[in-house]
Write a protein that holds these residues in place. Structure first.
Motif, mmCIF file in Angstrom:
data_model
loop_
_atom_site.group_PDB
_atom_site.id
_atom_site.type_symbol
_atom_site.label_atom_id
_atom_site.label_comp_id
_atom_site.label_asym_id
_atom_site.label_seq_id
_atom_site.Cartn_x
_atom_site.Cartn_y
_atom_site.Cartn_z
ATOM 1 N N UNK A 192 -12.258 8.735 -1.876
ATOM 2 C CA UNK A 192 -12.132 7.643 -0.512
ATOM 3 C C UNK A 192 -11.325 8.096 0.617
ATOM 4 N N UNK A 193 -11.414 7.606 1.673
ATOM 5 C CA UNK A 193 -10.938 7.943 2.905
ATOM 6 C C UNK A 193 -9.366 7.306 2.538
ATOM 7 N N UNK A 194 -9.261 6.461 1.660
ATOM 8 C CA UNK A 194 -8.015 5.702 1.166
ATOM 9 C C UNK A 194 -7.070 6.895 0.390
ATOM 10 N N UNK A 195 -7.807 7.528 -0.319
ATOM 11 C CA UNK A 195 -7.429 8.625 -1.082
ATOM 12 C C UNK A 195 -6.718 9.576 -0.414
ATOM 13 N N UNK A 196 -7.542 10.138 0.777
ATOM 14 C CA UNK A 196 -6.855 11.105 1.823
ATOM 15 C C UNK A 196 -5.738 10.849 2.459
ATOM 16 N N UNK A 197 -5.940 9.563 2.779
ATOM 17 C CA UNK A 197 -4.915 8.884 3.824
ATOM 18 C C UNK A 197 -3.409 8.792 2.842
ATOM 19 N N UNK A 198 -3.721 8.388 1.542
ATOM 20 C CA UNK A 198 -2.579 8.119 0.866
ATOM 21 C C UNK A 198 -1.752 9.502 0.262
ATOM 22 N N UNK A 199 -2.838 10.256 0.236
ATOM 23 C CA UNK A 199 -2.277 11.815 -0.225
ATOM 24 C C UNK A 199 -1.541 12.460 0.944
ATOM 25 N N UNK A 200 -1.977 12.290 2.089
ATOM 26 C CA UNK A 200 -1.331 12.999 3.215
ATOM 27 C C UNK A 200 -0.325 12.372 3.741
ATOM 28 N N UNK A 201 -0.314 11.038 4.153
ATOM 29 C CA UNK A 201 0.679 10.173 4.661
ATOM 30 C C UNK A 201 1.699 9.291 3.623
ATOM 31 N N UNK A 202 1.267 8.754 2.598
ATOM 32 C CA UNK A 202 2.135 8.003 1.809
ATOM 33 C C UNK A 202 2.825 8.879 0.798
ATOM 34 N N UNK A 203 2.022 9.848 0.038
ATOM 35 C CA UNK A 203 2.789 10.708 -0.664
ATOM 36 C C UNK A 203 3.995 11.479 -0.386
ATOM 37 N N UNK A 204 4.059 12.107 0.787
ATOM 38 C CA UNK A 204 5.114 12.721 1.441
ATOM 39 C C UNK A 204 6.200 11.779 1.849
ATOM 40 N N UNK A 205 5.961 10.578 1.826
ATOM 41 C CA UNK A 205 7.070 9.428 2.259
ATOM 42 C C UNK A 205 7.553 8.857 0.763
ATOM 43 N N UNK A 206 7.469 9.536 -0.252
ATOM 44 C CA UNK A 206 7.850 9.120 -1.379
ATOM 45 C C UNK A 206 7.220 8.215 -2.296
ATOM 46 N N UNK A 207 5.842 7.899 -1.928
ATOM 47 C CA UNK A 207 4.840 6.900 -2.655
ATOM 48 C C UNK A 207 4.131 7.800 -3.692
ATOM 49 N N UNK A 208 4.229 7.189 -4.822
ATOM 50 C CA UNK A 208 3.406 7.484 -5.978
ATOM 51 C C UNK A 208 1.964 7.271 -5.901
ATOM 52 N N UNK A 209 1.154 7.918 -5.653
ATOM 53 C CA UNK A 209 -0.348 7.599 -5.381
ATOM 54 C C UNK A 209 -1.164 7.715 -6.794
ATOM 55 N N UNK A 210 -1.681 6.760 -7.256
ATOM 56 C CA UNK A 210 -2.738 6.844 -8.542
ATOM 57 C C UNK A 210 -4.102 6.602 -8.253
ATOM 58 N N UNK A 211 -5.132 7.730 -8.632
ATOM 59 C CA UNK A 211 -6.182 7.677 -8.174
ATOM 60 C C UNK A 211 -7.037 7.171 -9.370
ATOM 61 N N UNK A 212 -8.163 6.510 -8.791
ATOM 62 C CA UNK A 212 -9.070 5.782 -9.910
ATOM 63 C C UNK A 212 -10.593 6.048 -9.449
ATOM 64 N N UNK A 213 -11.417 6.065 -10.605
ATOM 65 C CA UNK A 213 -12.795 6.315 -10.315
ATOM 66 C C UNK A 213 -13.574 5.139 -9.548
#
Length: 261
Positions: free
Chosen positions: A140-161
Motif C-alpha cells: 500500500x501507499x502507507x507501506x511505502x511511506x512507512x518504509x521510506x519515512x518511519x523506518x529510517x526514524x527508528x520505527x519498526x514497520x510490520x507488514x500485513x496482507x
C-alpha cells in the motif's frame, strides 16, 4: 460456399463475438477485505462503497461488471498480465504507480491516520514513534511511506496482507500503532468492539508525493478507451446524484474531497 470460405466466415464471426464480449464486460479486481470500501458479507457476497460505485459505473456505461477478488499486492501484476481489465479497490493515484499503470480521475480522496491507544499523544510521527511497532498493509501507499519515512526514524514497520490483520494485532497488543486510511480505520476498527480504547491520533498523513491525488481506477498503460468511458461515467454519477446516494449508504460525511483536485 467452399470449406475455406466457411471456415473464414466462422472465424470472423467468432472474432466479432469475442470483441463484443470484451466491449460489454469489464473484469474488475477488488480486494474485498477493506471495509467499508470493500468486504464480504456473512453470506460470502462482495459489498462496500467500491463495489457499489463500480456497479453503478458499469450500469451507466451499459456494460457488465465481472468482479475478481484479489490480494492487494497482486492487483497490478494481475492487471498487467490481463487477468483483469481494471482495479477498483481504493488504490491511490501516486507518481510511483503511474510509472506502471494508468488511472482514471479520482473517485474519492481521504487522508491517512494513525490508530493507537486513546491516551497516546502524537505530535510528530517521526519523533514520537521511535522504537514503536507500526503495522501497515503490504504494497500500500502507507507501506511505502512507512518504509521510506518511519523506518529510517527508528520505527519498526510490520507488514500485513490485509488491513484487518494489522488491526487485529493492534487490538491484541502486538503493535503500538497502525497507519491506514482514516475512513477505513475509523469505520472498520475504532467504531467496532475490537477498537474500544483506541483512537485516531496525530496529524493527517497526506503527503502528495506518497499518497497522490486520491483513489482512482487503475488501468493498463495506454487503455485510453476505458479511461475515457470510466471518466465520463464518474462525472455522470457525480452530477445525477447516484454518487451521493451510494456515499450516504456508508458515510455520514463527504469523502470525495476537494472538487479542485
Amino acid at each position: 460456399m467452399n470449406t475455406t470460405g466457411l471456415l473464414a466466415t466462422l472465424a470472423f464471426c467468432a472474432a466479432s463475438t469475442l470483441a463484443h464480449a470484451d466491449d460489454s464486460t469489464l473484469r474488475i479486481g477488488i480486494e474485498a477485505a477493506y471495509p467499508p470500501f470493500s468486504f464480504k458479507t456473512p453470506e460470502g457476497e462482495i459489498s462496500g462503497f467500491d463495489y457499489d460505485i463500480g456497479n453503478a459505473l458499469c450500469d451507466e456505461m451499459k456494460i457488465k461488471c465481472q468482479w475478481v477478488v484479489l490480494a492487494f499486492d497482486g492487483m497490478i501484476p494481475s492487471l498487467k498480465v490481463r487477468k483483469v481489465d481494471a482495479i477498483l479497490s481504493s488504490m491511490s493515484i501516486t507518481p510511483d504507480r503511474l510509472k506502471s499503470v494508468d488511472f482514471t480521475k479520482k473517485y474519492y480522496h481521504t487522508p491517512g491516520k494513525l490508530a493507537m491507544k486513546d491516551d497516546v499523544v502524537i505530535n510528530d510521527p517521526l519523533l514520537d514513534l521511535k522504537g514503536k511497532k507500526v503495522g501497515v498493509q503490504r504494497a500500500s501507499t502507507y507501506d511505502r511511506f512507512a518504509t521510506e519515512q518511519l523506518a529510517p526514524a527508528g520505527v519498526e514497520v510490520v507488514r500485513y496482507s490485509s488491513q484487518s490483520e494489522a488491526s487485529l494485532d493492534l487490538a491484541s497488543g502486538r503493535l503500538d500503532a497502525t497507519l491506514a486510511d482514516i475512513v477505513n480505520t475509523d469505520e472498520a476498527f475504532i467504531k467496532t468492539p475490537a477498537g474500544k480504547g483506541f483512537a485516531l491520533v496525530g496529524p493527517d498523513i497526506n503527503d502528495p508525493s506518497y499518497f497522490g491525488r486520491g483513489a482512482g481506477i487503475a488501468l493498463r498503460k495506454g487503455d485510453t478507451a476505458n479511461a475515457v468511458r470510466l471518466n465520463a461515467a464518474i462525472d455522470t454519477l457525480r452530477t445525477n446524484g447516484k454518487y451521493q446516494q451510494i456515499m450516504g449508504k456508508y458515510f455520514a460525511y463527504d469523502i470525495y474531497g476537494s472538487t479542485a483536485e
